[in-house]
Design a protein around this motif. Sequence first.
Motif, PDB file in Angstrom:
ATOM      1  N   MET A   1     -43.727 -47.921   1.837  1.00 37.75           N
ATOM      2  CA  MET A   1     -44.322 -49.256   1.763  1.00 37.75           C
ATOM      3  C   MET A   1     -44.393 -49.870   3.158  1.00 37.75           C
ATOM      4  O   MET A   1     -45.355 -50.556   3.506  1.00 37.75           O
ATOM      5  CB  MET A   1     -43.492 -50.152   0.850  1.00 37.75           C
TER       6      MET A   1
ATOM      7  N   THR B   1     -37.647 -52.459   0.261  1.00 38.43           N
ATOM      8  CA  THR B   1     -38.892 -51.876   0.765  1.00 38.43           C
ATOM      9  C   THR B   1     -38.667 -50.451   1.263  1.00 38.43           C
ATOM     10  O   THR B   1     -37.827 -50.222   2.132  1.00 38.43           O
ATOM     11  CB  THR B   1     -39.451 -52.717   1.922  1.00 38.43           C
TER      12      THR B   1
ATOM     13  N   CYS C   1     -47.391 -51.676   5.211  1.00 37.14           N
ATOM     14  CA  CYS C   1     -47.283 -53.012   5.809  1.00 37.14           C
ATOM     15  C   CYS C   1     -47.716 -52.981   7.268  1.00 37.14           C
ATOM     16  O   CYS C   1     -48.388 -53.891   7.764  1.00 37.14           O
ATOM     17  CB  CYS C   1     -45.851 -53.516   5.740  1.00 37.14           C
TER      18      CYS C   1
ATOM     19  N   THR D   1     -42.058 -58.855   2.393  1.00 31.78           N
ATOM     20  CA  THR D   1     -41.926 -57.443   2.054  1.00 31.78           C
ATOM     21  C   THR D   1     -41.122 -56.672   3.099  1.00 31.78           C
ATOM     22  O   THR D   1     -40.236 -55.902   2.756  1.00 31.78           O
ATOM     23  CB  THR D   1     -43.314 -56.793   1.911  1.00 31.78           C
TER      24      THR D   1
ATOM     25  N   SER E   1     -47.050 -51.264  -5.256  1.00 32.08           N
ATOM     26  CA  SER E   1     -46.241 -52.456  -5.104  1.00 32.08           C
ATOM     27  C   SER E   1     -47.080 -53.667  -4.733  1.00 32.08           C
ATOM     28  O   SER E   1     -46.656 -54.790  -4.885  1.00 32.08           O
ATOM     29  CB  SER E   1     -45.201 -52.219  -4.033  1.00 32.08           C
TER      30      SER E   1
END
Lengths: 106, 1037
Positions: B166, B162, B170, B156, B112
Amino acid sequence: MIKFFLMVNKQGQTRLSKYYEHVDINRRTLLETEVIKSCLSRSSEQCSFIEYKDFKLIYRQYAALFIVVGVNDTENEMAIYEFIHNFVEVLDEYFSRVVSLLTEEW
Amino acid sequence: MSLGLRLIFRSHKLEVRDARRALPLLLEQSSASSSQLPGTAPGLMACRCVSASPPYSGRQSHGPAGRSLRQEEEGPGPAPGPRGALGAARGRAAPVLGEHKKLSASGESLASFRSKPAALRITVTLGQRESRTVPEPVSREEEKLIQQELNSLKATVSAPTTTLKMMKECMVRLIYCEMLGYDASFGYIHAIKLAQQGNLLEKRVGYLAVSLFLHESHELLLLLVNTVVKDLQSTNLVEACMALTVVSQIFPREMIPAVLPLIEDKLQHSKEIIRRKAVLALYKFHLIAPNQVQHIHIKFRKALCDRDVGVMAASLHIYLRMIKENSSGYKDLTGSFVTILKQVVGGKLPVDFNYHSVPAPWLQIQLLRILGLLGKDDQRTSELMYDVLDESLRRAELNHNVTYAILFECVHTVYSIYPKAELLEKAAKCIGKFVLSPKINLKYLGLKALTYVVQQDPSLALQHQITIIECLDHPDPMIKREVLGEYSYLLDKEKPEEVISRLYKLLRNQSVSSETKAWLIAAVTKLTARAQASDTVERLIEEFSASLDTCMRQHAFELKHLHENVAVMRSLLPVSKSCEDMVVDASLSFLDGYVAEGLSQGAAPYKPHHQRQEEKLSQEKVLNFEPYGLSFSSSGFTGRQSPAGISLGSDVSGNSAETGLKEANGLKLEGVKKLWGKEGYLPRKESAAGQEVEAPPGAPGISASENLDRVAARRTQAQALTQSKEEKEKQLLASSLFVGLGSESAISLLGKADTVSHKFRRKSKVKEAKSGEASSAHNLTCSSLDSLSNTACEDNAYLTTLQDGEDAKSKDFPLSSELSDSESLSELPLAEKLSDFSLSAPSLFADSDMEIFQPLSSAAASVTTDTTSASCFLEETTEDTCSGCVEVCSDETVSVSSYKLWKDDCLLMVWSVSSKSGSEVKGANLDIFPAQNFKISTEDFGKLWLSFANDVKQNIKISESQAALPSALKTLQQKLRLHVVDIQGDEGLLACRLLPSTSSLLHCRVHGDGLALWFRSSCPALLDYLSCQCQKAMEGS
């Protein structure tokens, strides 16, 4: 008591930081800059222990990387000095594994 | 990045590789200090490291400082050495770039991010940045990039699409940004969510991020409490570990009661890592709210005696802290600490704890510190430790930094406890090694140690005087500082004037920092008091009175005025007094009158700090925590009626009233198992009591309120019972030590049979030989009750202590253990048919648990009437602990005596049967079955049940024929000789006593085609065994 643990390179960039007592994020940057400055100003003839504000800094240099531990005055400097080395040895173990894993995946 | 994390997760399994066990230990030590949980610190740190930079290539290269760690500059692949490393660094930008590209491309989770070049560029740019020499413009560039990255991260994390995966990515990026000093507070809440919802790895990252982002008083932290409670109850070891870790790093003080009982429970966990982490969590609580954990002090003693060294080491932090606050309360533990230190110094720990072949150095240092505190101004306690200190001084010969660290601590201890001339001298000699060392760090340490020596006895430091003076010229101001503060008055041989002029030279040296100069001038001032008129001083005053540095100027003026009035100066800085401590009235008794006056005029009495804080807290709460307090007001369950009470019954799920209450409270406390009350907490047994009574829902005839009354009554009884019993037990434990470190694992009962039998065989050969020599004619029948080994090990420890004769207080205990021993023997009927035993095996001792050995009959050649003939066997085994020989029974022809022998992994019981009549004893047979006469009333059963901390639950399927409770109970009674205490409805109570004074209780309930068994005992090892046997019995029928 250990107050913080830093890995900073010669350029003054923090590579790892762990604070055991809360320090404000703005003050962290400042503290880290000052700490590395005082470490860089030392020569090899000088001992690895520095007094800095309320802390005692104990540092060890590995190539261009400084590992600095801030402690209060109840701590045994040499014990911390060796603790850093022990830590590095452990990192060494971990990271050699990372490397092998990376090459496997490539 | 994802790769790095995967690895960390591995490392989070935490049993770091064996060779590195010393580190977790040590890190705990640092936590000591740091109050955080460095038990997992390697994981944490490593994580940051990985996420921040490409991995180290990690092969060791021998630089001047031993192993040199090459850092991020290197690309992967072997490098020849430090020089090569530097060389590689120059052409590094390219490989780093390539590596990162590949990294990102290969990690699926990064898919992503592929469309976000900023993310990728950051690392690349940072890599390049290092090679530049001008940091200023780059740092602006960095700022721009990081801000850009932060913006994209912000988008995000808040996007609904999300995924957790992911999110994990992050979080790592956010951690990195924060480490560089950029605010990432928008992600905090997501870190908490990740910890709450993620799978193991995501949870781990979530917890990690939380522990790095937040601090103790951060309000978001309250949102984590629920997650922590849930994970603490998880059966998944890793989850429990993570929860314990985060608790010991950051936890809101006011929420401690919510997790305290859970963590206390973990002290009994079978996995040592959980126990260790629980101890550290409690240490954290002790640091932030000492009064909350006061009631578990006795449990710390158990941790101190834990068979795992890690757990023991963790408990030392708490002890160091508590002893610092109040050393008089822990004098009785001195013997234990001394014994532990002795074992460590003697190399009894597993080699995993060695650091450069020094056994557990940081543990030694910790112990020395504790001893120093305990022995301070206490001759009797100090006497206990002279031996071990002497040993430590002697042992530390190895020329390694860490031994110097130990030596230093040792010297410190020697000089803080009640002095013993011989030791003081030895210690002073040791310091000589430091001071004379060319290594600057050691010199520093030596000078620091000298300050201790000087305070005690200046004459011992005199031998180092020349060195000290030489150190004045040392280029390192740190060294000079050590020197100056303490030694200027020691100068007997050198004239003060000389020293002053030397100092003066230093003062004029431009390179010396102003801080050092202040020290120097202070030293000059001290010396001036002794020197008569000195030109140098006058010159100095003149010079520095005009100094630009205000500090210096002030010092100079002080000196000037003092110098003008020598009499005042002498009285201010008396030479002879400089070593004496000032008398400080710590109790401030001179203020008593003033206080009394204030009180009489109606002033409020002084409240200690913690009390004030508590009151403050209770007055201005951010959230309303009232319910927790209310639900356990003295009337027991009445709290249920309180508007937002969380009830005692939260154990029982599906309580609708409770769910409603939970909502009212605003905090989700689903599955909160443990309970707390106004007075602190309610021990686990009580909640169990509640459950027990509540368990038969709608049990006829007993109204709810009656139920409650009963619970309340039982609670008080149980508490009294538990306390006295536990106290005694733990005191016993405290006086003992971890025995045979790590060699016995006590959990598995069956697995040990092999080693045991091996041991035995060897032993009986020795016996054979010996009995041949000594012509002692007796058949020795040995049996090892492996299931006893747990108890035996404890007994063992008591005896050790007795033999050492160190712990005066523990003397009572061996006696009692002796008593119970003889009991055990008399309860075991002798002289039954051996064959019967192995075939019928009616007892709970399965065949594999016990082996019986008889010496070869050929050895039984002649006759002795001496009942103590066993003692000659005893002599051979001096390295093992053994009890005295006790005569069990005798008649006119035969006498039976016995003694016990504790081995690392088993208990040997040796019975010697000797004939008094002069005729040869041909053989003796032994039959063992548990004493069956354990009959108790239902009430006693209830009391006992509550007092036992260990329990095991099991469900067994039963066949049709057994479906009725009575028949099931009958089976158990017949096959296992359990005593049926009572039958109430579909529940049955059984009891047995497998070991003397160790009863085991069984509660069983029939439901459908199953039988729910619930075992409790004071000995955890018996439970698994019992449940296993019960299952066998039920299946067999």
